[in-house]
Enzyme design. Structure first.
Site, PDB file in Angstrom:
ATOM      1  N   GLY A  13      62.779  50.075   2.217  1.00  0.00           N
ATOM      2  CA  GLY A  13      63.456  50.537   3.424  1.00  0.00           C
ATOM      3  C   GLY A  13      64.953  50.302   3.383  1.00  0.00           C
ATOM      4  O   GLY A  13      65.491  49.678   2.474  1.00  0.00           O
ATOM      5  N   GLY A  30      67.793  48.469   3.875  1.00  0.00           N
ATOM      6  CA  GLY A  30      68.100  47.074   4.144  1.00  0.00           C
ATOM      7  C   GLY A  30      69.541  46.826   4.519  1.00  0.00           C
ATOM      8  O   GLY A  30      69.873  45.748   5.012  1.00  0.00           O
ATOM      9  N   LYS A  65      76.582  52.700   5.556  1.00  0.00           N
ATOM     10  CA  LYS A  65      76.047  51.856   4.495  1.00  0.00           C
ATOM     11  C   LYS A  65      76.830  50.550   4.464  1.00  0.00           C
ATOM     12  O   LYS A  65      78.048  50.555   4.260  1.00  0.00           O
ATOM     13  CB  LYS A  65      76.148  52.581   3.150  1.00  0.00           C
ATOM     14  N   GLY A 122      72.617  42.637   4.651  1.00  0.00           N
ATOM     15  CA  GLY A 122      72.827  43.967   5.208  1.00  0.00           C
ATOM     16  C   GLY A 122      74.243  44.488   5.077  1.00  0.00           C
ATOM     17  O   GLY A 122      74.564  45.555   5.606  1.00  0.00           O
ATOM     18  N   ARG A 182      78.138  57.654   4.788  1.00  0.00           N
ATOM     19  CA  ARG A 182      77.540  58.557   3.802  1.00  0.00           C
ATOM     20  C   ARG A 182      76.914  59.755   4.507  1.00  0.00           C
ATOM     21  O   ARG A 182      76.295  59.617   5.564  1.00  0.00           O
ATOM     22  CB  ARG A 182      76.484  57.826   2.973  1.00  0.00           C
ATOM     23  N   ARG A 227      63.202  60.084   0.422  1.00  0.00           N
ATOM     24  CA  ARG A 227      63.071  59.805  -0.998  1.00  0.00           C
ATOM     25  C   ARG A 227      61.625  59.960  -1.459  1.00  0.00           C
ATOM     26  O   ARG A 227      60.708  60.013  -0.635  1.00  0.00           O
ATOM     27  CB  ARG A 227      63.536  58.366  -1.276  1.00  0.00           C
ATOM     28  N   ASP A 282      62.664  55.061  -5.235  1.00  0.00           N
ATOM     29  CA  ASP A 282      63.331  55.009  -3.932  1.00  0.00           C
ATOM     30  C   ASP A 282      64.775  55.469  -4.016  1.00  0.00           C
ATOM     31  O   ASP A 282      65.468  55.546  -2.997  1.00  0.00           O
ATOM     32  CB  ASP A 282      63.276  53.590  -3.346  1.00  0.00           C
ATOM     33  N   ASP A 312      72.497  57.152  -4.109  1.00  0.00           N
ATOM     34  CA  ASP A 312      72.560  55.726  -4.433  1.00  0.00           C
ATOM     35  C   ASP A 312      73.307  55.453  -5.732  1.00  0.00           C
ATOM     36  O   ASP A 312      72.724  55.245  -6.793  1.00  0.00           O
ATOM     37  CB  ASP A 312      71.149  55.120  -4.473  1.00  0.00           C
TER      38      ASP A 312
END
Length: 495
Positions: A93, A95, A116, A129, A179, A186, A255, A265
């Site tokens: 998930g 995070g 992010k 986080g 972002r 995903r 993911d 990512d």
């Protein structure tokens, strides 16, 4: 208007947040001490129909840092699972990422707006986080470079410093990246529901993705198989295009593969300098699982994991479902090879592919590997060698005669196509960038920003990379490979 009665900017329509609560966690960003805008992507801002002046204002920075929620935001952290370096983790998930909501851009398409590094979520596990400044700048640089190279990617709308300290191996300045993605769904999102045996969740998710990304599949005899085949096609094309510019994702976990077909990512990502199919940069990829040349195989493996989640919807019997999945997966290699080999042939200046052309192109790659020739520079300088003068490109080879031997056959093949040299050279320049986000240049920009608070190298690099296929007088050195003392051997996730 936002929660304080001030003008808002995002016309949110939050479709994912209307799915059942088990798809995400409702969580708000954690406020930061003293946010400051580093960079606003004004081109993307305009494409999304947003107001750059408002986003650059103190009110805008409050939104971009998570200190205030813009009107209409329904902040969520998405749930997903994933195979990380081949090992399945049933709950990952978001995070350290929180989606503010979705907007519709000027092109009529839907986009997620996500912060992010916005603070802890129920999926953070032992993490804080937060994001450090260096990884935020790396993702901003590389994602925008990929967009300019014409490769599907998530985008960077803005970056802000937070005024907070993030502790990793040492204390680092904190930052937040805004972002933008067609979506953040995903392969691991499907795996999350499969891990819980939640067949209804998989169906809801598949129906949502079909409606959002693959609407034509809804009309197919079996929409779920058609959807799977469409994802295969997009991923095959995406990875082929990665290879054609020398890109190494670095952490192709399930993911980290977007269902939309975007590159997502940018952690330990990097671009090749010297061509080496076995090259890795990621500090955690100790066995080379995600090496440059392994990326097509890993993409196929990841898609096989997606197939496993969708099997109940392919056919009534397990045997027929497995056969359908395998038949669809068998389409990956032909699609990848079609895009990749056609791209290789364009890179060496061939307008029409004939028998033997792919072998000719791959022979060049083999000679580049043997001679440690720079991937990007070799192909760019080849654009100027069509007239018979190969001095600049042959100098990149440890043994220049190796290039000379290949060039004889190459020029014989070029002579079989009736194209004037200027046209051919222009065609090749459109396929071979002069500028990529070189690892040492990224590190220089990060070092200046983190160590001195100097963002000028970051902004200059962004400017150069925004026009990668054109020669840029005065910035020629940005095309140069690193000196021995500048070589970057490892890149890091930065989580």
């Amino acid at each position: 208007m936002d929660q304080n009665g001030e003008p808002s900017i995002f016309a949110f329509d939050n479709s994912y947040a209307r799915l059942p609560d088990r798809f995400f966690a409702r969580v708000s960003p954690t406020p930061v001490v003293a946010p400051k805008l580093i960079q606003l992507n004004e081109v993307l801002t305009a494409d999304l129909g947003l107001n750059a002046e408002l986003l650059s204002s103190p009110q805008g920075v409050a939104w971009l840092s998570g200190n205030e929620l813009p009107s209409g935001s329904v902040p969520i952290a998405m749930a997903y699972a994933g195979h990380q370096f081949g090992q399945f983790v049933p709950q990952l998930g978001d995070g350290r990422a929180i989606m503010l909501g979705e907007i519709v851009g000027c092109d009529g398409l839907r986009y997620d707006i996500q912060l992010k590094g916005a603070g802890r979520t129920p999926f953070s596990r032992n993490g804080d986080g937060r994001a450090a400044l260096g990884p935020v700048l790396r993702e901003y640089i590389v994602s925008e470079a990929m967009a300019s190279l014409g490769i599907p990617t998530t985008r960077s709308l803005a970056a802000v410093t937070t005024g907070d300290v993030v502790v990793r191996d040492t204390a680092l300045p904190g930052a937040i990246l805004t972002r933008v993605a067609a979506s953040h769904i995903r392969i691991g999102t499907f795996q999350y529901f499969a891990a819980w045996g939640d067949r209804d969740g998989i169906r809801l998710l598949a129906d949502y993705v079909i409606a959002r990304h693959y609407p034509a599949c809804a009309k197919a005899p079996n929409p779920y198989r058609a959807f799977f085949e469409a994802v295969i096609e997009r991923q095959a094309e995406l990875v082929a295009r990665w290879l054609l510019v020398g890109f190494i994702h670095g952490v192709m976990n399930t993911d980290n593969m977007a269902i939309s077909g975007e590159t997502i990512d940018y952690g330990p990502c990097a671009f090749l300098d010297a061509y080496d199919p076995a090259k890795t940069f990621s500090s955690i990829d100790v066995r080379g699982r995600y090496a440059y040349g392994n990326q097509p195989r890993i993409a196929h493996w990841n898609l096989s994991r997606l197939a496993e989640t969708l099997l109940p919807f392919f056919a009534e019997s397990e045997e027929d479902a497995v056969a359908a999945a395998q038949e669809a997966l068998d389409g990956f290699a032909p699609k990848f090879n079609s895009v990749y080999t056609a791209g290789l042939c364009r890179k060496i200046g061939l307008q029409q592919t004939r028998a033997g052309d792919v072998d000719l192109a791959k022979d060049l790659l083999a000679r580049m590997s043997e001679n440690h020739a720079d991937f990007t520079l070799t192909f760019r300088r080849l654009c100027d060698a069509v007239d018979g003068s190969g001095t600049a490109v042959r100098a990149l080879f440890g043994n220049p005669e190796s290039f000379d031997e290949w060039a004889v056959r190459w020029r014989q093949r070029l002579a079989e196509e009736a194209i004037d040299q200027a046209t051919r050279s222009g065609m090749m320049r459109a396929a071979n960038p002069a500028f990529i986000p070189r690892n040492h240049r990224i590190e220089e920009a990060i070092t200046a920003a983190v160590g001195r608070g100097d963002f000028a190298p970051f902004r200059t690099l962004l400017m150069v990379l925004s026009n990668p296929y054109s020669d840029q007088p005065g910035f020629e050195n940005y095309a140069d490979p690193p000196r021995p003392d500048q070589i970057v051997e490892q890149t890091f996730c930065g989580t």
